[in-house]
Motif scaffolding. Structure first.
Motif, PDB file in Angstrom:
ATOM      1  N   PRO A 108       0.816  -1.216   0.000  1.00 38.00           N
ATOM      2  CA  PRO A 108       0.000   0.000   0.000  1.00 38.00           C
ATOM      3  C   PRO A 108       0.851   1.268   0.000  1.00 38.00           C
ATOM      4  O   PRO A 108       1.891   1.339   0.657  1.00 38.00           O
ATOM      5  CB  PRO A 108      -0.816  -0.124   1.303  1.00 38.00           C
ATOM      6  CG  PRO A 108      -0.947  -1.600   1.494  1.00 38.00           C
ATOM      7  CD  PRO A 108       0.373  -2.163   1.043  1.00 38.00           C
TER       8      PRO A 108
ATOM      9  N   LYS B 127      -3.455   1.509  -3.389  1.00 39.98           N
ATOM     10  CA  LYS B 127      -4.199   2.219  -2.330  1.00 39.98           C
ATOM     11  C   LYS B 127      -3.887   1.653  -0.946  1.00 39.98           C
ATOM     12  O   LYS B 127      -3.297   0.582  -0.821  1.00 39.98           O
ATOM     13  CB  LYS B 127      -5.702   2.113  -2.607  1.00 39.98           C
ATOM     14  CG  LYS B 127      -6.136   2.735  -3.918  1.00 39.98           C
ATOM     15  CD  LYS B 127      -7.639   2.668  -4.088  1.00 39.98           C
ATOM     16  CE  LYS B 127      -8.126   1.244  -4.286  1.00 39.98           C
ATOM     17  NZ  LYS B 127      -9.587   1.199  -4.565  1.00 39.98           N
ATOM     18  N   GLU B 128      -4.317   2.358   0.067  1.00 40.42           N
ATOM     19  CA  GLU B 128      -4.073   1.938   1.448  1.00 40.42           C
ATOM     20  C   GLU B 128      -4.815   0.648   1.791  1.00 40.42           C
ATOM     21  O   GLU B 128      -4.390  -0.108   2.676  1.00 40.42           O
ATOM     22  CB  GLU B 128      -4.491   3.057   2.424  1.00 40.42           C
ATOM     23  CG  GLU B 128      -3.644   4.317   2.322  1.00 40.42           C
ATOM     24  CD  GLU B 128      -2.163   4.047   2.614  1.00 40.42           C
ATOM     25  OE1 GLU B 128      -1.863   3.169   3.465  1.00 40.42           O
ATOM     26  OE2 GLU B 128      -1.311   4.723   1.999  1.00 40.42           O
ATOM     27  N   ASP B 129      -5.905   0.368   1.106  1.00 36.64           N
ATOM     28  CA  ASP B 129      -6.651  -0.863   1.380  1.00 36.64           C
ATOM     29  C   ASP B 129      -6.082  -2.063   0.633  1.00 36.64           C
ATOM     30  O   ASP B 129      -6.616  -3.164   0.703  1.00 36.64           O
ATOM     31  CB  ASP B 129      -8.129  -0.678   1.039  1.00 36.64           C
ATOM     32  CG  ASP B 129      -8.366  -0.378  -0.437  1.00 36.64           C
ATOM     33  OD1 ASP B 129      -7.403  -0.441  -1.238  1.00 36.64           O
ATOM     34  OD2 ASP B 129      -9.518  -0.084  -0.805  1.00 36.64           O
ATOM     35  N   GLY B 130      -4.984  -1.835  -0.116  1.00 37.54           N
ATOM     36  CA  GLY B 130      -4.321  -2.932  -0.796  1.00 37.54           C
ATOM     37  C   GLY B 130      -4.735  -3.156  -2.229  1.00 37.54           C
ATOM     38  O   GLY B 130      -4.197  -4.046  -2.910  1.00 37.54           O
ATOM     39  N   GLY B 131      -5.679  -2.364  -2.741  1.00 39.85           N
ATOM     40  CA  GLY B 131      -6.073  -2.491  -4.141  1.00 39.85           C
ATOM     41  C   GLY B 131      -5.321  -1.500  -5.033  1.00 39.85           C
ATOM     42  O   GLY B 131      -4.640  -0.584  -4.556  1.00 39.85           O
TER      43      GLY B 131
ATOM     44  N   GLU C 127      -5.200   1.612  -7.512  1.00 41.32           N
ATOM     45  CA  GLU C 127      -6.005   2.814  -7.761  1.00 41.32           C
ATOM     46  C   GLU C 127      -6.616   2.752  -9.161  1.00 41.32           C
ATOM     47  O   GLU C 127      -6.060   2.139 -10.086  1.00 41.32           O
ATOM     48  CB  GLU C 127      -5.108   4.048  -7.620  1.00 41.32           C
ATOM     49  CG  GLU C 127      -5.851   5.368  -7.584  1.00 41.32           C
ATOM     50  CD  GLU C 127      -6.775   5.480  -6.371  1.00 41.32           C
ATOM     51  OE1 GLU C 127      -8.008   5.320  -6.571  1.00 41.32           O
ATOM     52  OE2 GLU C 127      -6.278   5.717  -5.259  1.00 41.32           O
TER      53      GLU C 127
END
Length: 236
Positions: free
Chosen positions: A131, A150-154, A156
């Motif tokens: 992330p 992204k911070e949630d691991g996905g 962008e």
């Protein structure tokens, strides 16, 4: 002894006088006619000679001009080509200097590729990128484009074109300062690619990021409003 015989004169013999007068008149007419013919012929001859001379001069001039004009045309073409080609190159390069580099757009969707030229898959990318990661990939038209995790691991939903809008340098990601900083002239962009410091006049271009049914990361042109500025995209 001999009797004196009076001499005969033309006046004394009317018949002889008349014949003499006719002969004189005929001679005069013949001489006048010849003189007139000669005078006419003499008067016409210079004009005929002049016309002939003029025709010869014109013909000579025309025959002399034809090859000269051909040579001149060839030399003119060579001169125009010799001057035109370098001038066009210089003017084209000068004009290109004022066109914003990079584009971020181009046709239909295109698979993102890694440094080795292999298509990027979402699962494969997220195994090695944590992330907050901003790593370069090959995007639309071959431009260097950042994939953002992204911070949630996905991944962008957009990619950020790495070509600086000042003079076209590739802008590296500065993880410690959480922004992009151009090493060429000091331009800076925030973590979304929005310009925050010049001399760059514009934000970095965007591209849509999608994942297809084969888990391949696909870039496609961004044509709608730039969410960072609220303006129409300059790279369209």
């Amino acid at each position: 002894r001999f009797a004196k015989i009076p001499a005969r004169t033309p006046s004394a013999n009317p018949r002889f006088a008349k014949m003499a007068a006719l002969a004189t008149a005929a001679s005069t007419q013949i001489f006048s006619a010849k003189l007139g013919c000669n005078a006419k012929s003499l008067g016409r001859k210079p004009a005929a000679v002049a016309k002939s001379v003029n025709r010869n001069v014109v013909a000579a001039a025309v025959s002399g001009e034809v090859p000269d004009m051909g040579k001149r045309n060839v030399m003119n073409l060579l001169l125009v080509g010799a001057i035109g080609l370098p001038a066009t190159s210089l003017v084209g390069g000068f004009a290109y200097f004022f066109v914003p580099p990079g584009g971020g757009g181009g046709g239909a969707g295109q698979a993102a590729k890694d440094a080795l030229g292999n298509p990027i898959t979402s699962k494969g990318w997220l195994k090695t990128h944590l992330p907050g990661d901003h790593t370069l990939s090959q995007g639309l038209k071959g431009d260097a484009t950042y994939l953002v995790v992204k911070e949630d691991g996905g991944i962008e939903s957009y990619g950020i074109n790495a070509v600086c809008t000042h003079l076209g340098c590739v802008v590296p990601w500065n993880k410690a300062e959480n922004k992009f900083k151009c090493p060429c002239h000091g331009s800076q962009y925030n973590n979304e690619g929005k310009v925050i410091r010049g001399p760059a006049p514009l934000s970095l271009a965007l591209a849509h990021m999608d994942i297809d049914e084969t888990d391949t990361v696909i870039f496609s042109p961004w044509t709608e409003t730039d969410f960072r500025t609220g303006l129409q995209p300059w790279w369209k």
